[in-house]
Scaffold this active site. Structure first.
Site, PDB file in Angstrom:
ATOM      1  N   ARG A   1      10.540  66.242  38.833  1.00  0.00           N
ATOM      2  CA  ARG A   1      10.907  65.228  37.824  1.00  0.00           C
ATOM      3  C   ARG A   1      11.914  65.913  36.909  1.00  0.00           C
ATOM      4  NH1 ARG A   1       7.367  60.878  34.571  1.00  0.00           N
ATOM      5  NH2 ARG A   1       7.652  59.939  36.607  1.00  0.00           N
TER       6      ARG A   1
ATOM      7  N   HIS B   1      14.100  56.345  40.665  1.00  0.00           N
ATOM      8  CA  HIS B   1      12.659  56.617  40.738  1.00  0.00           C
ATOM      9  C   HIS B   1      12.146  56.043  42.067  1.00  0.00           C
ATOM     10  CE1 HIS B   1       8.769  57.711  39.453  1.00  0.00           C
ATOM     11  NE2 HIS B   1       8.570  56.887  38.446  1.00  0.00           N
TER      12      HIS B   1
ATOM     13  N   GLN C   1       8.352  55.316  42.896  1.00  0.00           N
ATOM     14  CA  GLN C   1       7.807  54.173  42.167  1.00  0.00           C
ATOM     15  C   GLN C   1       8.034  52.877  42.940  1.00  0.00           C
ATOM     16  OE1 GLN C   1       6.277  54.118  38.877  1.00  0.00           O
ATOM     17  NE2 GLN C   1       5.741  52.132  39.698  1.00  0.00           N
TER      18      GLN C   1
ATOM     19  N   ASP D   1      10.462  47.144  32.225  1.00  0.00           N
ATOM     20  CA  ASP D   1      10.251  48.578  32.012  1.00  0.00           C
ATOM     21  C   ASP D   1      10.567  48.858  30.545  1.00  0.00           C
ATOM     22  OD1 ASP D   1       9.812  51.302  32.384  1.00  0.00           O
ATOM     23  OD2 ASP D   1      11.727  51.688  33.361  1.00  0.00           O
TER      24      ASP D   1
ATOM     25  N   CYS E   1       6.201  49.663  35.724  1.00  0.00           N
ATOM     26  CA  CYS E   1       5.813  50.973  36.282  1.00  0.00           C
ATOM     27  C   CYS E   1       4.889  51.743  35.345  1.00  0.00           C
ATOM     28  CB  CYS E   1       7.055  51.786  36.612  1.00  0.00           C
ATOM     29  SG  CYS E   1       8.036  52.251  35.175  1.00  0.00           S
TER      30      CYS E   1
ATOM     31  N   ARG F   1       0.746  54.263  43.581  1.00  0.00           N
ATOM     32  CA  ARG F   1       1.555  55.492  43.554  1.00  0.00           C
ATOM     33  C   ARG F   1       0.902  56.538  44.458  1.00  0.00           C
ATOM     34  NH1 ARG F   1       4.826  56.634  39.333  1.00  0.00           N
ATOM     35  NH2 ARG F   1       5.551  58.253  40.743  1.00  0.00           N
TER      36      ARG F   1
HETATM   37  N1   CP Z   1       5.448  55.298  36.324  1.00  0.00           N
HETATM   38  C1   CP Z   1       5.487  56.629  36.161  1.00  0.00           C
HETATM   39  O1   CP Z   1       6.283  57.334  36.812  1.00  0.00           O
HETATM   40  O2   CP Z   1       4.585  57.123  35.282  1.00  0.00           O
HETATM   41  P1   CP Z   1       4.497  58.608  34.700  1.00  0.00           P
HETATM   42  O3   CP Z   1       5.706  58.802  33.817  1.00  0.00           O
HETATM   43  O4   CP Z   1       3.215  58.646  33.933  1.00  0.00           O
HETATM   44  O5   CP Z   1       4.521  59.577  35.852  1.00  0.00           O
HETATM   45  N1  NVA Z   2      12.448  54.257  32.810  1.00  0.00           N
HETATM   46  C1  NVA Z   2      11.314  55.062  32.415  1.00  0.00           C
HETATM   47  C2  NVA Z   2      10.314  55.145  33.524  1.00  0.00           C
HETATM   48  C3  NVA Z   2       9.086  55.945  33.205  1.00  0.00           C
HETATM   49  C4  NVA Z   2       8.164  56.083  34.376  1.00  0.00           C
HETATM   50  C5  NVA Z   2      11.785  56.450  32.022  1.00  0.00           C
HETATM   51  O1  NVA Z   2      12.685  57.001  32.700  1.00  0.00           O
HETATM   52  O2  NVA Z   2      11.291  56.983  31.032  1.00  0.00           O
END
Ligand code: CP
Ligand code: NVA
Length: 306
Positions: free
Chosen positions: A107, A134, A137, A225, A264, A292
């Site tokens: 990440r 992502h 997701q 989101d 998400c 997930r």
């Molecule tokens: N939706 C998602 O990726 O959640 P987290 O940021 O908690 O991993």
């Molecule tokens: N768009 C959000 C998704 C979190 C899972 C972010 O990047 O923070």
């Protein structure tokens, strides 16, 4: 080598088999204690390293449980605690971790770093979210919709709000799975033009709107989101500009009568979605979060099949 960095390079037939595998593994272990290993233990002896440059709840826990249920093990590296956080190069880190573990999930703040990591690595690399996309997701989201009875091909999904990383992965998925995507954003929050152009070039139907009511008209699914993603610096401006794009019951009324709602998570009730929508009967958000785990088991298996 099977990296899972974006949906683009993965043929639709393989994405379909990942989704099918996710569903059948989920069904096969229904009711089993969560810490037990799937009977065939396909990844016995394999180790996944997870690198986090940003916060995470779902991605961290679901990947950890996913590799365990497949018979393998994991280790978590918060990048700030590693030499990456002191400036060791992405390439050297990739080469070193490739000598210890069998796959790496990252990440990252910068999508380019994930691409660079994958180029230097000799093991599969999975994108656990970047500022650009992502993909894990979206696999869970599509599994959730199919399990709820939606036939993806020919369906209509509406994305309301910021044209962000998660929106990008929906755009990538549209031509792969044959759904049409309506995206409603205010000016300045459009999805990346090259994503939209590529999806259209691959026969995906992507329609861009400024009016959320028009975007949700007749939609089978409405997706929201956060208005402020991790790494976004201009929270006050975003909350102001995106406020008219909140998903409310009133907005849901313009969608198909049985329209489902996805997010998400994490969510901010009262900002991008009202509580009565996200906590209401059309919301699938906790099935989505659970999936997930199942989707990522199938992604891990796809990456690591020998
Ligand atoms: N939706 C998602 O990726 O959640 P987290 O940021 O908690 O991993
Ligand atoms: N768009 C959000 C998704 C979190 C899972 C972010 O990047 O923070």
């Amino acid at each position: 080598m099977n990296h899972f960095i974006d949906l683009w390079p993965v043929p639709s037939g393989e994405l379909r088999s990942i989704l099918n595998n996710a569903k059948s593994r989920k069904a096969a272990r229904k009711g089993a204690p969560r810490g037990t290993v799937d009977k065939d233990a396909p990844l016995a002896g394999r180790t996944l390293a997870m690198i986090f440059e940003k916060n995470s709840t779902r991605t961290r826990v679901s990947f950890d449980m996913a590799i365990r249920q497949l018979g393998g093990s994991s280790l978590v590296l918060n990048s700030g605690d590693t030499q990456l956080g002191r400036g060791e190069s992405v390439e050297d880190t990739a080469k070193v971790l490739s000598r210890y573990v069998d796959a790496v999930m990252i990440r990252a703040n910068r999508h380019d770093d994930v691409e660079m990591f994958a180029k230097a690595a000799t093991v599969p690399v999975i994108n656990g979210l970047t500022e650009k996309s992502h993909p894990c997701q979206i696999m869970a989201d599509l599994q959730t919709l199919e399990e709820a009875g939606l036939e993806l091909k020919g369906s209509r999904i509406a994305w309301i709000g910021d044209g962000n990383n998660v929106a990008a992965s929906f755009i990538h998925a549209a031509p792969k799975f044959g759904f049409s995507l309506s995206v409603a954003t205010p000016p300045g929050y459009d999805p990346q033009r090259q994503d939209v152009e590529r999806a259209r070039a691959e026969q995906g139907r992507i329609d861009l709107f400024r009016d959320p009511v028009k975007a949700v008209a007749g939609a089978d699914v409405v997706v929201a989101d956060t208005f402020v993603s991790m790494g976004d610096k201009d929270a006050a401006r975003r909350l102001r500009d995106l406020a008219p794009f909140k998903v409310s019951e009133d907005l849901m009324r313009h969608a198909n009568g049985k329209a489902m709602f996805l997010h998400c998570l994490p969510a901010h009730r009262g900002e991008e979605v009202d509580a009565d929508v996200i906590d209401g009967p059309r919301s699938l958000v906790f099935d989505e979060a659970e999936n997930r785990l199942h989707a990522q088991k199938a992604i891990l298996e796809w990456c690591l099949r020998s």
